[in-house]
Write an enzyme that holds these catalytic residues in place. Structure first.
Site, short mmCIF file in Angstrom:
data_model
loop_
_atom_site.label_atom_id
_atom_site.label_comp_id
_atom_site.label_asym_id
_atom_site.label_seq_id
_atom_site.Cartn_x
_atom_site.Cartn_y
_atom_site.Cartn_z
CE LYS A 45 -3.40 1.48 2.84
NZ LYS A 45 -4.14 2.13 1.76
CG ASN A 99 2.57 3.03 -4.32
OD1 ASN A 99 1.80 3.83 -3.83
ND2 ASN A 99 2.77 2.94 -5.62
CG ASN A 127 1.09 6.75 -6.26
OD1 ASN A 127 0.71 7.12 -7.37
ND2 ASN A 127 0.28 6.58 -5.25
CB CYS A 130 -1.90 9.44 -5.74
SG CYS A 130 -3.39 9.14 -4.80
CE LYS A 165 -0.05 2.76 -10.02
NZ LYS A 165 -0.54 1.95 -8.89
N GLY A 244 -7.35 -2.87 -15.15
CA GLY A 244 -8.48 -3.73 -15.47
C GLY A 244 -8.13 -5.16 -15.79
N GLY A 265 -4.74 -5.20 -10.02
CA GLY A 265 -5.30 -4.29 -9.02
C GLY A 265 -6.65 -4.71 -8.48
C1 FMN Z 1 -8.76 0.62 -3.44
C2 FMN Z 1 -7.58 1.06 -4.27
C3 FMN Z 1 -6.47 1.61 -3.64
C4 FMN Z 1 -5.37 2.03 -4.38
N1 FMN Z 1 -4.26 2.53 -3.73
C5 FMN Z 1 -3.15 2.85 -4.46
C6 FMN Z 1 -1.95 3.26 -3.82
O1 FMN Z 1 -1.87 3.30 -2.60
N2 FMN Z 1 -0.89 3.60 -4.59
C7 FMN Z 1 -0.93 3.52 -5.97
O2 FMN Z 1 0.06 3.82 -6.62
N3 FMN Z 1 -2.03 3.10 -6.60
C8 FMN Z 1 -3.15 2.76 -5.88
N4 FMN Z 1 -4.26 2.30 -6.53
C9 FMN Z 1 -4.23 2.14 -7.99
C10 FMN Z 1 -3.87 0.70 -8.38
O3 FMN Z 1 -2.61 0.34 -7.89
C11 FMN Z 1 -3.91 0.54 -9.91
O4 FMN Z 1 -2.97 1.44 -10.46
C12 FMN Z 1 -5.28 0.85 -10.50
O5 FMN Z 1 -6.29 0.37 -9.64
C13 FMN Z 1 -5.47 0.28 -11.90
O6 FMN Z 1 -5.39 -1.11 -11.94
P1 FMN Z 1 -6.69 -2.07 -11.85
O7 FMN Z 1 -7.65 -1.58 -12.87
O8 FMN Z 1 -6.18 -3.44 -12.08
O9 FMN Z 1 -7.25 -1.89 -10.48
C14 FMN Z 1 -5.38 1.89 -5.79
C15 FMN Z 1 -6.50 1.34 -6.41
C16 FMN Z 1 -7.59 0.91 -5.68
C17 FMN Z 1 -8.76 0.32 -6.38
#
Ligand code: FMN
Ligand code: FAD
Ligand code: FAD
Ligand code: FMN
Ligand code: FES
Ligand code: FES
Lengths: 303, 254, 303, 254
Positions: A45, A99, A127, A130, A165, A244, A265
């Site tokens: 996280k 991260n 990251n 964000c 990222k 996705g 993710g």
């Molecule tokens: C609940 C949640 C929390 C996330 N927290 C972070 C985070 O702490 N740091 C980060 O770089 N990305 C975070 N993301 C983004 C994911 O790492 C990822 O880049 C994004 O969800 C796209 O991938 P996916 O479609 O497979 O979920 C978060 C996404 C979700 C859904």
């Protein structure tokens, strides 16, 4: 026997499947479901310097085939995280990725330096994308100069490899990726969430106190694939694709588009052992399509 | 805690939007304790994406029962499950009510909140005296009475907003009197948020221990997404899925 | 009785529901399903100066809750379209909007001028955002200066009101919207499709000969809502919102975010009478929420 | 052409991935002619989004029958339809086979391509002599024989790739001979793309009129999305949904 290993240049992973930050807790939460050793790597996280509460609820909202989140990156701060890492490191030999988050360039630097050189940490993922942190959702990754400046500064200060990222919310993703590469990024990951919004008609208010939120999940896959393809065509460092992904087939598509590895993710929330199923599906699909190793496929899209 | 494909055994419409769902799960039925919940995947497609949380109404190994109300898209899809359907079920999840023996426990349920309360009565009735206050909007929503009959209850008080069954009023109408008269030392409750608030006004004043089974929007149910938080008095945000769903009401920052 | 009419300043519509270009044919195709008079307005398929074949198939691919398309804007050319318009105009008194396309600025101008002043044409929608036309998918709407130049030139040459249709594939949507406003746009519509991609693992080729394609449908709704909200907060001309709308509730959300009217796209393919159902749902939801007229709601998001 | 909510009456698994679906639709059953198809919504959620096209196998007012093969997500969802389910059905769509009387028609079907061919035989058998060539991968795919029995056929030739039923071979194996021997003046065919190509090689040479029911990826089915196009010799891209699905093979740019 198909070969699932992938080479990021500075590190080899036994397979390309890396659970993504914020959707994999601190890794430990998945021990009831599978052995972490099965993963290519995993990302903790997002972490800031100090303890953070995160945003007031509601923090998520489902959308068609997608998920809006405005969690707000709650966390225990970097000192507490170090203890957690040392503990998690006991349960697995899989590379652990931090991260790194920051509200200012200096905070990114402080966090990166704090974890730099820890033997438990394989890669620092910056990251810089964000969307929840700053008002309006702007982030360093939406500006090529800011990206260059920030990555350069961190790269000069740490020896642990860095993964930058990116945010999808830009006109020209390649320009940002090239800036990161020129600034010394060892690899690039994309994509973070897309800026989205949800409203509540009755109260006439945004669902999220932060107004905007980040969209992830299957809904964004076609968009993420396009971004990964563009970036992979424009940089020479490895690209770690995500957005996705829910199946092994999806993973192979990202690799065909040019990704060396992928992150998983949102599907982790829905199906805790998704990553393991996905690894199995990659293997099966490779056998079916007679792909002996992933290098053979990476970026081999015939356009 | 496991994420398994489970068989739907029965899906019974009790009344209106209220249903009982019987799921085959040796694993969960052998382990679940009152307060625990499960996450159910409601569709085989990507939409809706997230699993839905439901409290455990009863275990009857190798089966578990869920008592649910159709309130939206996901629960409507659950109501369309047919015997033989295979769905993915994650559980058992969450904590439980505190261990209590030889006490007079007052159980309080509003609407579908009867689910964890029913399970709790089953487990706690052997070693405790149980009273139950059960409230609903109207007669049509108080529809589990037959299932409550086999329970050993000291007191059973029914309320409906419109007086169509039991007394007109809600679960807090005679709460103070009941606690005092029946020598209640602890309450377990489940229902809508405003019900908790009014209960807590009474229990705080009477210094009765008060445990509630809370609901929150859940993304994962097992502690990784941090979406289900509730503000506590002393420990900041706590996760309803892993720190709860049962909370000591004194801890919550209402 | 609720009042569904909306005022774009230069024209009043009996309701805010406008079927979107490319998803409503030439209007006539919907006559078996409903009376076109029930609509607020409707927009014809995009038109270039000359006849176009469009792209080789496949032209669509489903994605989770979305649709990728790379139709390539086939059409009969502007002269043939004029005849069609004259014919369609006989069947309805609802305002007809032309979706003006061009491969060059000059072509946009030629097409706009050709339809300018036709009594059958209420508004010219400049589709400066079609991602399929140029290689890589870039379009005027991805550059604020190009947007300004193009809109200004057309505005100076035509008297019919113009609606400028924006692309979502930008870092700063407001900057583009402001350019369009400053150049004289009478109103703005957004969003066109998001750039996406689909691959075929077996052939190792992109699904679409054009490589990239445009994503529409419910999947993009949260993204479109955010864009509309941003633009509505930054311009003073009416905003026509779209992207993944499938219900009356969705429409009211776009209006709450700041849209004066909306366009209905992909759902028309799936449910020919979707627009009529949506108008009914708008009415019902307004009654339920005691909203007497839409002006009361437009942009009234409490943030 | 109408888009209506229709009742599912029966959904019968014929064999393996092949099913017959009976839908209640007074409107469509009264109007459909051979070659017409319908678009069926396969899910009540947003995923999959698009309706799926299926040819009409038979009309039996107020019912219509669809013969379908499970090949992917959408058709799998169709196979899960239960009697009483309500689904949205758009139709009848598309054109038809040409009007023909007092001729020897050769019908050629490959696999699920039997759907429109079956409907065509039913309608054309009264005023024409009909022969049928029906081919499949193996015995398990040739599974409608019982339903073909009531039809009045001059000639019925069965082929399977593996020879497990009928002759080993495919529908074109004896095509030339059949056309010549049975005095065929026109063929109607439906099947996979490569089948059309090999049929056309023969019919072009013999100058036999040749009409095919084509498939294409369809976004809407009623002519607005321009996704279903096929390249023709003289008229550029034509829409399979409204210009077809029946085409004179001479027109197609194979
Ligand atoms: C609940 C949640 C929390 C996330 N927290 C972070 C985070 O702490 N740091 C980060 O770089 N990305 C975070 N993301 C983004 C994911 O790492 C990822 O880049 C994004 O969800 C796209 O991938 P996916 O479609 O497979 O979920 C978060 C996404 C979700 C859904
Ligand atoms: C620990 C826990 C135990 C629960 N036990 C039961 C139970 O035993 N029986 C029962 O009928 N219901 C129970 N619920 C509530 C149930 O999860 C929701 O009713 C269900 O998820 C709604 O899904 P939907 O798609 O039908 O509704 P949606 O269409 O998503 O929303 C309809 C309404 O339900 C609310 N809602 C949506 N998702 C959730 C969620 N995950 N948690 C809480 N509220 C939500 C929404 O805010 C909205 O007001 C429980 C919830 C939690 C957190
Ligand atoms: C006019 C017409 C009539 C048809 N009649 C019948 C019939 O009577 N019986 C029957 O079983 N099938 C028929 N089909 C084919 C049927 O529409 C497809 O098999 C179905 O849409 C596949 O959906 P899916 O979601 O299961 O497959 P997907 O998971 O979407 O795809 C599986 C495979 O099917 C192909 N496919 C997907 N959608 C279509 C489509 N719309 N048209 C053609 N191929 C597609 C894909 O390219 C892929 O190879 C007909 C198609 C058309 C155009
Ligand atoms: C099949 C198809 C064809 C389209 N053709 C056009 C077009 O000709 N001109 C245009 O401006 N937009 C075109 N669009 C974009 C839509 O008008 C609309 O902007 C987009 O689909 C987003 O709305 P939606 O999510 O409601 O579909 C097309 C979209 C689809 C799906
Ligand atoms: S629901 Fe994900 S942390 Fe509680
Ligand atoms: S399927 Fe849409 S035009 Fe043919």
């Amino acid at each position: 026997m198909v070969d699932l290993s992938v080479d990021l240049g500075f590190i080899c992973l036994k397979n390309p499947v890396i659970p993504a930050s914020g959707t994999f807790g601190y890794g430990e939460e998945f021990l009831p479901f599978f052995n972490l050793d099965l993963l290519g790597a995993f990302i903790l996280k997002g972490i800031y310097k100090n303890k953070r509460m995160g945003n007031p609820p509601p923090r998520i909202q489902e959308t068609p085939a997608g998920l809006l989140n405005s969690i707000g990156l709650p966390g225990p701060g970097m000192k507490e995280l170090k203890k957690i890492i040392q503990r998690v490191y006991q349960s697995t030999s899989t590379p652990i990725i931090i991260n790194v988050c920051g509200e200012t360039d200096q905070e990114y630097l402080d966090v990166a330096e704090y974890f730099d050189g820890m033997e438990e940490v394989a890669i620092l993922e910056l990251n810089i994308s964000c969307p929840n942190v700053k008002s309006g959702g702007r982030c360093p990754a939406q500006d090529d100069k800011h990206t260059y400046r920030l990555v350069k500064q961190i790269k000069q200060s740490v020896s642990t490899p860095i993964m930058v990222k990116l945010s999808p919310n830009v006109t020209d993703i390649s320009a940002i990726a090239i800036s990161a590469e020129e600034a010394g990024a060892d690899c690039i990951s994309l994509t973070n969430t897309f800026l989205g919004m949800a409203l509540d008609l009755e109260s006439r208010k945004p669902v999220f106190p932060n107004i905007v939120a980040g969209l992830s999940g299957p809904a964004i896959k076609p968009l993420a694939l396009r971004l990964v393809w563009e970036v992979a065509n424009n940089v020479h460092i490895p690209v770690i694709g995500m957005g996705g992904i829910t199946t092994g087939q999806d993973v192979l598509e990202f690799i065909l588009a040019g990704a060396t590895a992928v992150q998983i993710g949102t599907i982790n929330l829905v199906e805790p052992a998704a990553s393991i199923r996905i690894i199995k599906e990659i293997k099966e699909t490779m056998e079916q399509l007679e792909i002996a190793n992933l290098k053979e496929l990476t970026g081999k899209l015939q356009t | 805690m496991r994420d398994d494909i489970c068989n739907i055994v029965e899906n019974i419409q009790i009344q209106g939007e209220y249903y009982l769902l019987k799921i085959h799960s040796e694993y969960i039925s052998a382990r679940a304790i009152p307060g625990n919940f499960i996450m159910i995947s409601v569709s085989s497609t990507m939409e809706p994406l997230l699993k839905r949380p439901f409290g455990i109404f009863e275990t009857d190994p190798p089966y578990i029962w869920i008592y649910y109300q159709v309130v939206g898209k996901g629960s409507r899809l659950v109501s369309e499950f047919k015997p033989g359907d295979k769905i993915s079920v994650l559980g058992p999840l969450g904590n439980s009510f505190p261990p209590v023996t030889n006490q007079s426990i007052l159980m309080i349920a509003g609407g579908r909140g009867i689910a964890p309360i029913h399970f709790a009565i089953k487990k706690y009735q052997k070693e405790n005296k149980i009273s139950l206050i059960y409230g609903a909007r109207s007669k049509h929503n108080l529809n589990l009475l037959d299932l409550l009959k086999p329970l050993t209850l000291q007191v059973l008080l029914l309320y409906s907003d419109d007086g169509s069954i039991g007394k007109r009023g809600n679960v807090t109408t005679d709460l103070r009197k009941t606690i005092q008269k029946s020598g209640i030392s602890i309450t377990f409750s489940c229902g809508p948020d405003n019900m908790f608030k009014s209960i807590y006004q009474v229990t705080r004043e009477l210094k009765t221990r008060d445990y509630a089974s809370l609901e929150a929007l859940m993304g994962c149910g097992f502690g990784i997404c941090y979406s289900c938080v509730i503000q506590t008095r002393k420990s900041g945000y706590q996760k309803v899925c892993t720190d709860g769903p049962i909370f000591d009401m004194d801890e919550i920052a209402w």
